[in-house]
Enzyme design. Sequence first.
Site, PDB file in Angstrom:
ATOM      1  N   HIS A   1     -14.496 -18.329  12.382  1.00 30.06           N
ATOM      2  CA  HIS A   1     -14.047 -18.234  10.979  1.00 30.06           C
ATOM      3  C   HIS A   1     -13.840 -19.656  10.486  1.00 30.06           C
ATOM      4  O   HIS A   1     -13.044 -20.397  11.082  1.00 30.06           O
ATOM      5  CB  HIS A   1     -12.726 -17.471  10.894  1.00 30.06           C
TER       6      HIS A   1
ATOM      7  N   GLU B   1     -10.602  -5.321  18.946  1.00 32.29           N
ATOM      8  CA  GLU B   1      -9.827  -6.528  19.287  1.00 32.29           C
ATOM      9  C   GLU B   1      -8.416  -6.055  19.620  1.00 32.29           C
ATOM     10  O   GLU B   1      -7.966  -6.215  20.754  1.00 32.29           O
ATOM     11  CB  GLU B   1      -9.834  -7.510  18.108  1.00 32.29           C
TER      12      GLU B   1
ATOM     13  N   HIS C   1     -15.541  -6.786  13.093  1.00 35.95           N
ATOM     14  CA  HIS C   1     -14.533  -6.908  14.145  1.00 35.95           C
ATOM     15  C   HIS C   1     -14.116  -5.486  14.524  1.00 35.95           C
ATOM     16  O   HIS C   1     -13.798  -4.672  13.640  1.00 35.95           O
ATOM     17  CB  HIS C   1     -13.300  -7.642  13.627  1.00 35.95           C
TER      18      HIS C   1
ATOM     19  N   HIS D   1     -19.313 -16.366  16.356  1.00 34.51           N
ATOM     20  CA  HIS D   1     -18.039 -15.803  15.887  1.00 34.51           C
ATOM     21  C   HIS D   1     -17.048 -16.939  15.706  1.00 34.51           C
ATOM     22  O   HIS D   1     -16.343 -17.326  16.641  1.00 34.51           O
ATOM     23  CB  HIS D   1     -17.536 -14.761  16.904  1.00 34.51           C
TER      24      HIS D   1
ATOM     25  N   ASP E   1     -13.723 -18.174  17.664  1.00 33.33           N
ATOM     26  CA  ASP E   1     -12.922 -17.404  16.695  1.00 33.33           C
ATOM     27  C   ASP E   1     -12.208 -18.332  15.701  1.00 33.33           C
ATOM     28  O   ASP E   1     -12.696 -18.521  14.586  1.00 33.33           O
ATOM     29  CB  ASP E   1     -11.930 -16.488  17.432  1.00 33.33           C
ATOM     30  N   ASP E   2     -11.057 -18.885  16.104  1.00 36.85           N
ATOM     31  CA  ASP E   2     -10.262 -19.746  15.219  1.00 36.85           C
ATOM     32  C   ASP E   2      -9.816 -20.961  16.025  1.00 36.85           C
ATOM     33  O   ASP E   2      -8.648 -21.083  16.406  1.00 36.85           O
ATOM     34  CB  ASP E   2      -9.047 -18.965  14.702  1.00 36.85           C
TER      35      ASP E   2
HETATM   36  N1  ADE Z   1      -9.605 -13.526  10.850  1.00 42.30           N
HETATM   37  C1  ADE Z   1      -9.605 -14.705  11.463  1.00 42.30           C
HETATM   38  N2  ADE Z   1      -9.514 -14.533  12.793  1.00 42.30           N
HETATM   39  C2  ADE Z   1      -9.468 -13.202  13.018  1.00 42.30           C
HETATM   40  C3  ADE Z   1      -9.388 -12.398  14.167  1.00 42.30           C
HETATM   41  N3  ADE Z   1      -9.310 -12.910  15.396  1.00 42.30           N
HETATM   42  N4  ADE Z   1      -9.340 -11.061  14.007  1.00 42.30           N
HETATM   43  C4  ADE Z   1      -9.394 -10.523  12.803  1.00 42.30           C
HETATM   44  N5  ADE Z   1      -9.490 -11.233  11.678  1.00 42.30           N
HETATM   45  C5  ADE Z   1      -9.525 -12.570  11.782  1.00 42.30           C
HETATM   46 ZN    ZN Z   2     -12.704 -13.209  14.487  1.00 47.10          ZN
END
Ligand code: ADE
Ligand code: ZN
Length: 334
Positions: free
Chosen positions: A19, A200, A197, A17, A278-279
């Site tokens: 992006h 969350e 997703h 996971h 994630d990011d």
């Molecule tokens: N796009 C990038 N990061 C995300 C996240 N944590 N939740 C939903 N969409 C995303």
């Molecule tokens: Zn994500």
Amino acid sequence: MQVVSSFVEQLPKAELHVHIEGTFEPELMFEIGSRNHVDLPYNSVAELRAAYNFRDLQEFLDIYYAGTSVLLHPQDFYDLTWAYCQRAAAQQVRHTEIFFDAQAHTERGVSFETALDGIDQALADARTKLGLSTKLIMCFLRHLPADSAQKTLESAARHRDRIVGVGLDSSEKGYPPHLFEDVFAQASQMGFATVAHAGEEGPPEYVWEALDKLKVSRIDHGNRAMEDDALVERLVADQMPLTVCPLSNLRLQGVTDMRAHPLRKMMQRGLKVTVNSDDPAYFGGYVNENYAAVQDALELTNDELVQLARNSFEASFISEDERAKHIAALSSYA
Ligand code: ADE
Ligand code: ZN
């Protein structure tokens, strides 16, 4: 910055996971912006980083999408992806499944192939030069209408050889999974793996919908499933993987303190959880910093860390031979 133990540092793992647009470090963003003559609404790297103070998912997404504005050419997508792959390989990530947000680019007039070609070339180089195994998953943006997802699926279908699956991301609240039921059914028919997703920020009901309407084979995040005992039982019975992202949850205020993170309870309930970044450029750490954050805050044992890594290989879309090889490497790790 999170201190990472050598146990976590050397632990063989998969990341499921991440992006690719969320791995965009400010330094590279400014460099690409400058060569493409695209101005960012910040004067410096420090000013941009100072804006990384998010109250919720939407505040983050607004900045994340603004950052993509500098990505115009295949080389830009290549540089972004290559930088992530180098970091992942250095963190003993043996296999990674990367998301990309095609519509974040096509909506700005950048072609699907411009993004795909750059990302895919970097992934190919990561396989040969870094020994990093990779797969690519295209996410639909759920804040856009289903017919936009439909068109994007048609683009992906032309590149079935380079895209293993489809996912669903972006603003969750108010955009329930059932809106994308038809698109996901078609994607499955075409042979794409499916993930989404859910849970969350959105309620447990969205996790039920991802399972029953989208028929996904992984849930991304899934934290809020813990509010619904029947849902937890279902996820355990199916051994449905949940790709959990601890630093993301902290930075987007899903938890106010890492010691309150549900990961350990999720493991104890028998859920098949994995740890992911994630990011990472926005949330203060790559996958190892995520393992380290939960190791410290939740006092995870080495056995539990190995279990998380084992789950990451078990939940991945690699072949059974590859899976056996990675799990064997993990069995001899102590
Ligand atoms: N796009 C990038 N990061 C995300 C996240 N944590 N939740 C939903 N969409 C995303
Ligand atoms: Zn994500």
